[in-house]
Scaffold this motif. Structure first.
Motif, PDB file in Angstrom:
ATOM      1  N   ALA A   1       0.433  -1.202   0.268  1.00 36.04           N
ATOM      2  CA  ALA A   1       0.065   0.083   0.491  1.00 36.04           C
ATOM      3  C   ALA A   1       0.756   1.524  -0.280  1.00 36.04           C
ATOM      4  O   ALA A   1      -0.039   2.275  -0.718  1.00 36.04           O
ATOM      5  N   ARG A   2       1.943   1.402   0.359  1.00 38.24           N
ATOM      6  CA  ARG A   2       2.696   2.378   0.810  1.00 38.24           C
ATOM      7  C   ARG A   2       4.130   2.021   0.108  1.00 38.24           C
ATOM      8  O   ARG A   2       5.145   2.467  -0.216  1.00 38.24           O
TER       9      ARG A   2
ATOM     10  N   PHE B   1       4.623   5.585  -6.156  1.00 38.80           N
ATOM     11  CA  PHE B   1       3.028   6.495  -6.040  1.00 38.80           C
ATOM     12  C   PHE B   1       3.520   7.404  -4.854  1.00 38.80           C
ATOM     13  O   PHE B   1       3.855   8.109  -4.266  1.00 38.80           O
TER      14      PHE B   1
ATOM     15  N   LEU C   1      -1.916   3.975  -0.911  1.00 36.86           N
ATOM     16  CA  LEU C   1      -3.652   3.113  -1.346  1.00 36.86           C
ATOM     17  C   LEU C   1      -3.882   3.236  -0.049  1.00 36.86           C
ATOM     18  O   LEU C   1      -3.184   2.800   1.288  1.00 36.86           O
ATOM     19  N   PRO C   2      -5.603   2.424   0.162  1.00 35.99           N
ATOM     20  CA  PRO C   2      -5.174   2.661   1.419  1.00 35.99           C
ATOM     21  C   PRO C   2      -5.116   0.750   1.830  1.00 35.99           C
ATOM     22  O   PRO C   2      -5.387   0.520   1.028  1.00 35.99           O
TER      23      PRO C   2
ATOM     24  N   SER D   1      -7.765  -1.846   0.828  1.00 39.13           N
ATOM     25  CA  SER D   1      -8.245  -2.440  -0.526  1.00 39.13           C
ATOM     26  C   SER D   1      -7.100  -3.015  -0.915  1.00 39.13           C
ATOM     27  O   SER D   1      -7.578  -3.971  -1.740  1.00 39.13           O
ATOM     28  N   VAL D   2      -5.792  -3.200  -0.556  1.00 38.46           N
ATOM     29  CA  VAL D   2      -4.910  -4.435  -0.551  1.00 38.46           C
ATOM     30  C   VAL D   2      -5.865  -5.408  -0.376  1.00 38.46           C
ATOM     31  O   VAL D   2      -4.718  -6.678  -0.496  1.00 38.46           O
TER      32      VAL D   2
END
Length: 99
Positions: free
Chosen positions: A63-64, A68, A72-73, A76-77
Motif C-alpha cells: 500500500a505504501r 506512487f 493506497l488504503p 483495499s490491498v
C-alpha cells in the motif's frame, strides 16, 4: 426496540473499526493450514499469528510502495489479497461437498 438499535450501532462501530483486517482474519487460518499441512491446533495457532503478521506487513508495504504519489488504503490491498483466498476456500468446499 432499544436493544435492537443499540446492538445495530455497536455492530456498525466494530465493523467500521475492524474492516481493514477482516479479510486477513478470514484468510490467514486457511493459508496457515495449507502451508503447514496440518490440523493440529498446537502448530496452527502460532503459525496463524505469524502468517497474519507477515501478511499484514506485506499488505502495508504494498500500500505504501515508493513511486506512487499517494498511498493506497490498506483495506483495499487486504481485500485484493484476501478475497481470492476466501473464494478459493468456498469453491473448494462446494466441490468436495458435491462428491
Amino acid at each position: 426496540m432499544l436493544v435492537i438499535i443499540s446492538s445495530g450501532v455497536l455492530v456498525a462501530i466494530v465493523t467500521a473499526y475492524c474492516g481493514p483486517i477482516m479479510f486477513l482474519g478470514l484468510a490467514v487460518p486457511h493459508l496457515a493450514r495449507a502451508f503447514f499441512r496440518t490440523s493440529d491446533h498446537r502448530i496452527l495457532l502460532p503459525a496463524t499469528a505469524l502468517c497474519g503478521s507477515v501478511l499484514a506487513l506485506l499488505c502495508n508495504l504494498i500500500a505504501r510502495m515508493p513511486g506512487f504519489e499517494g498511498a493506497l488504503p490498506v483495506n483495499s490491498v487486504t481485500a485484493l489479497v484476501g478475497a481470492p483466498i476466501i473464494a478459493m476456500v468456498l469453491f473448494s468446499r462446494r466441490k468436495s461437498e458435491a462428491l
